[in-house]
Design a protein around this motif. Structure first.
Motif, short mmCIF file in Angstrom:
data_model
loop_
_atom_site.label_atom_id
_atom_site.label_comp_id
_atom_site.label_asym_id
_atom_site.label_seq_id
_atom_site.Cartn_x
_atom_site.Cartn_y
_atom_site.Cartn_z
N MET A 56 0.84 -1.18 0.00
CA MET A 56 0.00 0.00 0.00
C MET A 56 0.89 1.24 0.00
SD MET A 56 -3.17 -0.94 0.06
CE MET A 56 -4.51 -0.46 1.09
N SER A 57 0.42 2.24 -0.68
CA SER A 57 1.14 3.51 -0.76
C SER A 57 0.33 4.62 -0.09
CB SER A 57 1.37 3.88 -2.23
OG SER A 57 2.17 2.93 -2.87
N PHE A 58 1.03 5.69 0.22
CA PHE A 58 0.37 6.87 0.77
C PHE A 58 0.10 7.87 -0.35
CE2 PHE A 58 2.60 5.38 4.60
CZ PHE A 58 1.58 5.45 5.53
N PHE A 59 -1.01 8.57 -0.23
CA PHE A 59 -1.37 9.61 -1.18
C PHE A 59 -1.88 10.83 -0.42
CE2 PHE A 59 -1.57 5.68 -3.43
CZ PHE A 59 -1.10 5.97 -4.69
N LEU A 60 -1.44 11.99 -0.86
CA LEU A 60 -1.96 13.24 -0.34
C LEU A 60 -3.08 13.70 -1.26
CD1 LEU A 60 1.41 15.04 0.40
CD2 LEU A 60 -0.11 13.98 2.06
N VAL A 61 -4.18 14.09 -0.67
CA VAL A 61 -5.33 14.58 -1.42
C VAL A 61 -5.64 15.98 -0.89
CG1 VAL A 61 -7.76 14.20 -2.00
CG2 VAL A 61 -6.23 12.23 -1.67
N HIS A 62 -5.83 16.91 -1.80
CA HIS A 62 -6.20 18.27 -1.42
C HIS A 62 -7.44 18.66 -2.20
CE1 HIS A 62 -6.31 22.63 -2.10
NE2 HIS A 62 -5.91 22.69 -0.85
N TYR A 63 -8.35 19.33 -1.51
CA TYR A 63 -9.44 19.96 -2.23
C TYR A 63 -9.96 21.18 -1.50
CZ TYR A 63 -12.39 16.36 0.21
OH TYR A 63 -12.99 15.51 1.09
N PHE A 65 6.01 7.32 9.72
CA PHE A 65 5.61 6.34 8.70
C PHE A 65 6.81 5.75 7.95
CE2 PHE A 65 1.85 9.25 8.85
CZ PHE A 65 1.01 8.38 9.50
N HIS A 66 8.02 6.00 8.46
CA HIS A 66 9.23 5.51 7.80
C HIS A 66 9.16 4.02 7.49
CE1 HIS A 66 13.42 4.72 6.88
NE2 HIS A 66 13.41 3.78 7.82
N ASP A 67 8.64 3.24 8.43
CA ASP A 67 8.60 1.79 8.25
C ASP A 67 7.67 1.36 7.12
OD1 ASP A 67 6.34 2.54 9.74
OD2 ASP A 67 6.26 0.63 10.79
N GLN A 68 6.91 2.29 6.56
CA GLN A 68 6.04 2.00 5.43
C GLN A 68 6.51 2.70 4.15
OE1 GLN A 68 1.76 2.11 6.56
NE2 GLN A 68 2.58 2.63 8.57
N SER A 69 7.73 3.25 4.17
CA SER A 69 8.27 3.99 3.03
C SER A 69 9.09 3.08 2.12
CB SER A 69 9.15 5.14 3.52
OG SER A 69 10.41 4.66 3.95
N SER A 70 9.54 3.65 1.02
CA SER A 70 10.41 2.91 0.09
C SER A 70 11.78 2.65 0.71
CB SER A 70 10.57 3.69 -1.21
OG SER A 70 11.29 4.90 -0.98
N GLN A 71 12.10 3.35 1.79
CA GLN A 71 13.41 3.21 2.46
C GLN A 71 13.28 2.51 3.81
OE1 GLN A 71 16.40 4.40 0.96
NE2 GLN A 71 14.96 4.44 -0.73
N SER A 82 13.88 -0.35 4.87
CA SER A 82 14.98 -1.22 5.29
C SER A 82 16.24 -0.45 5.67
CB SER A 82 15.30 -2.22 4.18
OG SER A 82 15.76 -1.54 3.03
N VAL A 83 16.24 0.87 5.47
CA VAL A 83 17.40 1.70 5.77
C VAL A 83 17.11 2.54 7.01
CG1 VAL A 83 18.92 3.51 4.86
CG2 VAL A 83 17.88 1.85 3.28
N PRO A 84 18.00 2.50 8.01
CA PRO A 84 17.78 3.37 9.18
C PRO A 84 17.71 4.83 8.75
CG PRO A 84 19.53 1.79 9.60
CD PRO A 84 19.20 1.68 8.14
N MET A 85 16.80 5.59 9.35
CA MET A 85 16.63 7.00 8.96
C MET A 85 17.95 7.77 9.00
SD MET A 85 12.97 8.41 10.30
CE MET A 85 12.75 7.42 11.78
N ALA A 86 18.78 7.49 9.99
CA ALA A 86 20.06 8.21 10.13
C ALA A 86 21.02 7.92 8.98
CB ALA A 86 20.71 7.85 11.46
N LYS A 87 20.78 6.85 8.24
CA LYS A 87 21.69 6.47 7.14
C LYS A 87 21.17 6.92 5.77
CE LYS A 87 24.45 3.89 9.66
NZ LYS A 87 25.84 4.20 9.86
N ILE A 88 19.97 7.39 5.68
CA ILE A 88 19.39 7.76 4.39
C ILE A 88 20.11 8.97 3.82
CG2 ILE A 88 17.29 8.60 3.24
CD1 ILE A 88 15.70 6.88 5.22
N GLY A 89 20.52 8.83 2.57
CA GLY A 89 21.18 9.91 1.86
C GLY A 89 22.62 10.15 2.25
N ARG A 90 23.19 9.25 3.03
CA ARG A 90 24.60 9.44 3.45
C ARG A 90 25.49 8.42 2.82
NH1 ARG A 90 24.44 12.32 9.03
NH2 ARG A 90 22.40 13.19 8.79
#
Length: 108
Positions: A1-8, A92-98, A100-108
């Protein structure tokens, strides 16, 4: 399942008031069935508007859910947009595309 932002936006204040109770029932039903993660009005805008965080398989599924909202059915929505969201950081990190990667390691 994915997350979606809806605005109206709701340009018709009288129509918004008239259909608010069925909309709120719809909101509570979506929370109960798990498709709506969060919802609420935007603050500090001239036009009444809201954001919804929906969890679904794809954008078509989100649109099918949103199309059952009494505000949509009664023509009380303008400026509708739906976009997929990847919650890499935060609760919601545990439901993201990342997940399996600890938040502190993302992008490093």
């Amino acid at each position: 399942m994915s997350f979606f932002l809806v605005h109206y936006s709701h340009p018709d204040g009288q129509g918004w008031s008239q259909h608010l109770e069925p909309h709120l029932d719809w909101i509570l039903d979506r929370v109960e069935d798990g498709s709506l993660v969060a919802s609420g009005p935007t603050v500090g805008t001239n036009l009444r508007s809201a954001m919804l965080l929906v969890q679904a398989a794809n954008q078509d599924a989100v649109r099918a859910i949103i199309d059952t909202d009494p505000f949509i059915i009664e023509g009380q929505v303008s400026d509708l947009w739906i976009t997929e969201w990847d919650p890499i950081f935060g609760v919601f990190h545990d439901q993201s595309s990342q997940a399996s990667v600890p938040m502190a390691k993302i992008g490093r």
